[in-house]
Design a protein around this motif. Structure first.
Motif, PDB file in Angstrom:
ATOM      1  N   MET A   1       1.075  -1.008  -0.118  1.00 36.26           N
ATOM      2  CA  MET A   1       0.057   0.039  -0.029  1.00 36.26           C
ATOM      3  C   MET A   1       0.870   1.264   0.098  1.00 36.26           C
ATOM      4  SD  MET A   1      -2.711   1.189   2.902  1.00 36.26           S
ATOM      5  CE  MET A   1      -4.343   1.374   2.327  1.00 36.26           C
ATOM      6  N   SER A   2       0.356   2.346  -0.748  1.00 38.62           N
ATOM      7  CA  SER A   2       1.275   3.465  -0.747  1.00 38.62           C
ATOM      8  C   SER A   2       0.508   4.620  -0.116  1.00 38.62           C
ATOM      9  CB  SER A   2       1.635   3.681  -2.392  1.00 38.62           C
ATOM     10  OG  SER A   2       0.558   4.175  -2.954  1.00 38.62           O
ATOM     11  N   CYS A   3       1.281   5.638   0.616  1.00 37.68           N
ATOM     12  CA  CYS A   3       0.974   6.719   1.132  1.00 37.68           C
ATOM     13  C   CYS A   3       0.059   7.605   0.365  1.00 37.68           C
ATOM     14  CB  CYS A   3       2.140   7.475   1.671  1.00 37.68           C
ATOM     15  SG  CYS A   3       1.482   9.179   2.595  1.00 37.68           S
ATOM     16  N   PRO A   4      -1.182   7.895   0.599  1.00 35.86           N
ATOM     17  CA  PRO A   4      -2.067   8.713  -0.126  1.00 35.86           C
ATOM     18  C   PRO A   4      -1.640  10.280  -0.355  1.00 35.86           C
ATOM     19  CG  PRO A   4      -3.122   8.321   1.865  1.00 35.86           C
ATOM     20  CD  PRO A   4      -1.780   7.795   1.913  1.00 35.86           C
ATOM     21  N   ILE A   5      -0.580  10.632   0.395  1.00 35.96           N
ATOM     22  CA  ILE A   5      -0.144  12.085   0.251  1.00 35.96           C
ATOM     23  C   ILE A   5       1.134  12.178  -0.599  1.00 35.96           C
ATOM     24  CG2 ILE A   5       0.934  13.981   1.452  1.00 35.96           C
ATOM     25  CD1 ILE A   5      -2.051  13.542   2.301  1.00 35.96           C
ATOM     26  N   CYS A   6       2.428  11.307  -0.472  1.00 34.19           N
ATOM     27  CA  CYS A   6       3.327  11.276  -1.109  1.00 34.19           C
ATOM     28  C   CYS A   6       3.697   9.927  -2.011  1.00 34.19           C
ATOM     29  CB  CYS A   6       4.656  11.636  -0.096  1.00 34.19           C
ATOM     30  SG  CYS A   6       5.036  10.050   0.668  1.00 34.19           S
ATOM     31  N   ALA A   7       2.968   8.981  -1.785  1.00 32.52           N
ATOM     32  CA  ALA A   7       3.018   7.640  -2.671  1.00 32.52           C
ATOM     33  C   ALA A   7       4.230   6.820  -2.095  1.00 32.52           C
ATOM     34  CB  ALA A   7       3.249   7.940  -3.990  1.00 32.52           C
ATOM     35  N   LYS A   8       4.682   7.140  -1.130  1.00 35.78           N
ATOM     36  CA  LYS A   8       6.122   6.262  -0.586  1.00 35.78           C
ATOM     37  C   LYS A   8       5.189   4.899  -0.008  1.00 35.78           C
ATOM     38  CE  LYS A   8       9.456   9.877   0.439  1.00 35.78           C
ATOM     39  NZ  LYS A   8      10.139  10.516   1.409  1.00 35.78           N
ATOM     40  N   ASP A   9       5.879   4.002   0.414  1.00 38.61           N
ATOM     41  CA  ASP A   9       5.285   2.742   0.934  1.00 38.61           C
ATOM     42  C   ASP A   9       4.656   3.125   2.581  1.00 38.61           C
ATOM     43  OD1 ASP A   9       5.766   1.071  -1.107  1.00 38.61           O
ATOM     44  OD2 ASP A   9       8.000   0.320  -0.072  1.00 38.61           O
ATOM     45  N   THR A  10       3.938   2.665   2.997  1.00 37.40           N
ATOM     46  CA  THR A  10       3.367   3.038   4.187  1.00 37.40           C
ATOM     47  C   THR A  10       4.143   2.382   5.325  1.00 37.40           C
ATOM     48  OG1 THR A  10       1.752   1.301   4.443  1.00 37.40           O
ATOM     49  CG2 THR A  10       0.889   3.156   3.327  1.00 37.40           C
ATOM     50  N   ASP A  11       4.142   2.991   6.473  1.00 39.00           N
ATOM     51  CA  ASP A  11       4.679   2.510   7.740  1.00 39.00           C
ATOM     52  C   ASP A  11       3.477   2.156   8.750  1.00 39.00           C
ATOM     53  OD1 ASP A  11       5.668   2.476  10.176  1.00 39.00           O
ATOM     54  OD2 ASP A  11       7.311   4.033  10.050  1.00 39.00           O
ATOM     55  N   PRO A  12       3.776   0.682   9.053  1.00 38.81           N
ATOM     56  CA  PRO A  12       2.490   0.349   9.928  1.00 38.81           C
ATOM     57  C   PRO A  12       2.221   1.135  11.197  1.00 38.81           C
ATOM     58  CG  PRO A  12       4.151  -1.318   9.363  1.00 38.81           C
ATOM     59  CD  PRO A  12       4.777  -0.111   8.946  1.00 38.81           C
ATOM     60  N   ALA A  13       3.258   2.174  11.616  1.00 45.35           N
ATOM     61  CA  ALA A  13       2.861   2.819  12.957  1.00 45.35           C
ATOM     62  C   ALA A  13       1.816   3.989  12.625  1.00 45.35           C
ATOM     63  CB  ALA A  13       4.214   3.626  13.315  1.00 45.35           C
ATOM     64  N   TYR A  14       2.093   4.443  11.267  1.00 45.24           N
ATOM     65  CA  TYR A  14       1.367   5.624  10.566  1.00 45.24           C
ATOM     66  C   TYR A  14       0.188   5.289   9.524  1.00 45.24           C
ATOM     67  CZ  TYR A  14       4.979   7.869  13.097  1.00 45.24           C
ATOM     68  OH  TYR A  14       5.963   8.362  14.169  1.00 45.24           O
ATOM     69  N   ARG A  15       0.089   3.868   9.549  1.00 51.96           N
ATOM     70  CA  ARG A  15      -0.753   3.711   8.336  1.00 51.96           C
ATOM     71  C   ARG A  15      -2.258   4.179   8.330  1.00 51.96           C
ATOM     72  NH1 ARG A  15      -1.571  -2.519   6.281  1.00 51.96           N
ATOM     73  NH2 ARG A  15      -2.707  -2.021   4.578  1.00 51.96           N
ATOM     74  N   PRO A  16      -2.638   4.662   7.236  1.00 57.75           N
ATOM     75  CA  PRO A  16      -2.042   4.333   5.893  1.00 57.75           C
ATOM     76  C   PRO A  16      -1.151   5.386   5.247  1.00 57.75           C
ATOM     77  CG  PRO A  16      -4.175   5.810   5.535  1.00 57.75           C
ATOM     78  CD  PRO A  16      -3.857   5.255   7.049  1.00 57.75           C
ATOM     79  N   PHE A  17      -0.310   6.301   6.245  1.00 56.32           N
ATOM     80  CA  PHE A  17       0.578   7.153   5.724  1.00 56.32           C
ATOM     81  C   PHE A  17       1.872   6.463   5.846  1.00 56.32           C
ATOM     82  CE2 PHE A  17      -3.261   9.267   7.657  1.00 56.32           C
ATOM     83  CZ  PHE A  17      -3.457   9.934   6.198  1.00 56.32           C
ATOM     84  N   CYS A  18       3.087   7.107   5.441  1.00 57.72           N
ATOM     85  CA  CYS A  18       4.337   6.769   5.672  1.00 57.72           C
ATOM     86  C   CYS A  18       5.014   7.336   6.776  1.00 57.72           C
ATOM     87  CB  CYS A  18       5.061   7.121   4.321  1.00 57.72           C
ATOM     88  SG  CYS A  18       5.345   8.693   4.181  1.00 57.72           S
ATOM     89  N   SER A  19       4.432   8.506   7.222  1.00 60.54           N
ATOM     90  CA  SER A  19       5.063   9.112   8.294  1.00 60.54           C
ATOM     91  C   SER A  19       4.004   9.788   9.004  1.00 60.54           C
ATOM     92  CB  SER A  19       6.132   9.975   7.832  1.00 60.54           C
ATOM     93  OG  SER A  19       5.633  11.039   6.944  1.00 60.54           O
ATOM     94  N   LYS A  20       4.648  10.538  10.060  1.00 58.35           N
ATOM     95  CA  LYS A  20       3.741  11.462  10.947  1.00 58.35           C
ATOM     96  C   LYS A  20       3.262  12.735  10.103  1.00 58.35           C
ATOM     97  CE  LYS A  20       3.388  13.687  15.470  1.00 58.35           C
ATOM     98  NZ  LYS A  20       2.230  14.267  14.846  1.00 58.35           N
ATOM     99  N   ARG A  21       4.416  13.201   9.519  1.00 61.19           N
ATOM    100  CA  ARG A  21       4.416  14.444   8.611  1.00 61.19           C
ATOM    101  C   ARG A  21       3.123  14.154   7.606  1.00 61.19           C
ATOM    102  NH1 ARG A  21       5.115  15.784   3.858  1.00 61.19           N
ATOM    103  NH2 ARG A  21       5.611  17.799   3.000  1.00 61.19           N
ATOM    104  N   CYS A  22       3.094  13.252   6.759  1.00 62.88           N
ATOM    105  CA  CYS A  22       2.119  12.993   6.050  1.00 62.88           C
ATOM    106  C   CYS A  22       0.623  12.814   6.521  1.00 62.88           C
ATOM    107  CB  CYS A  22       2.404  11.589   4.955  1.00 62.88           C
ATOM    108  SG  CYS A  22       3.617  11.969   3.685  1.00 62.88           S
ATOM    109  N   ALA A  23       0.777  12.216   7.743  1.00 64.31           N
ATOM    110  CA  ALA A  23      -0.599  11.945   8.520  1.00 64.31           C
ATOM    111  C   ALA A  23      -1.037  13.495   8.761  1.00 64.31           C
ATOM    112  CB  ALA A  23      -0.385  11.191   9.840  1.00 64.31           C
ATOM    113  N   ASP A  24      -0.116  14.384   9.456  1.00 69.80           N
ATOM    114  CA  ASP A  24      -0.374  15.867   9.548  1.00 69.80           C
ATOM    115  C   ASP A  24      -0.874  16.596   8.126  1.00 69.80           C
ATOM    116  OD1 ASP A  24       0.224  15.101  12.316  1.00 69.80           O
ATOM    117  OD2 ASP A  24       2.064  16.160  12.291  1.00 69.80           O
TER     118      ASP A  24
END
Length: 64
Positions: free
Chosen positions: A1-24
């Motif tokens: 699955m890819s991050c909906p903000i930047c398209a990088k691979d997701t991080d399970p800690a921030y799923r569906p995002f890759c980082s806290k930054r993209c979640a924010d």
């Protein structure tokens, strides 16, 4: 699955995002109104018509 903000691979800690930054970034889009859910409420439609009319009347190149 890819991050909906930047398209990088997701991080399970921030799923569906890759980082806290993209979640924010996503949260910020919700909070500032970038994401909207359409409404069929007549009051919302009236507000939209009023907003469009204001935008048209504020244009200097509008026809008379």
């Amino acid at each position: 699955m890819s991050c909906p903000i930047c398209a990088k691979d997701t991080d399970p800690a921030y799923r569906p995002f890759c980082s806290k930054r993209c979640a924010d970034v996503d949260l910020g889009k919700w909070l500032n109104g970038s994401y909207r859910i359409p409404s069929e409420d007549p009051e919302d439609l009236d507000e939209l018509v009023d907003e469009i009319e204001r935008e048209i009347s504020d244009r200097p190149d509008r026809p008379h």
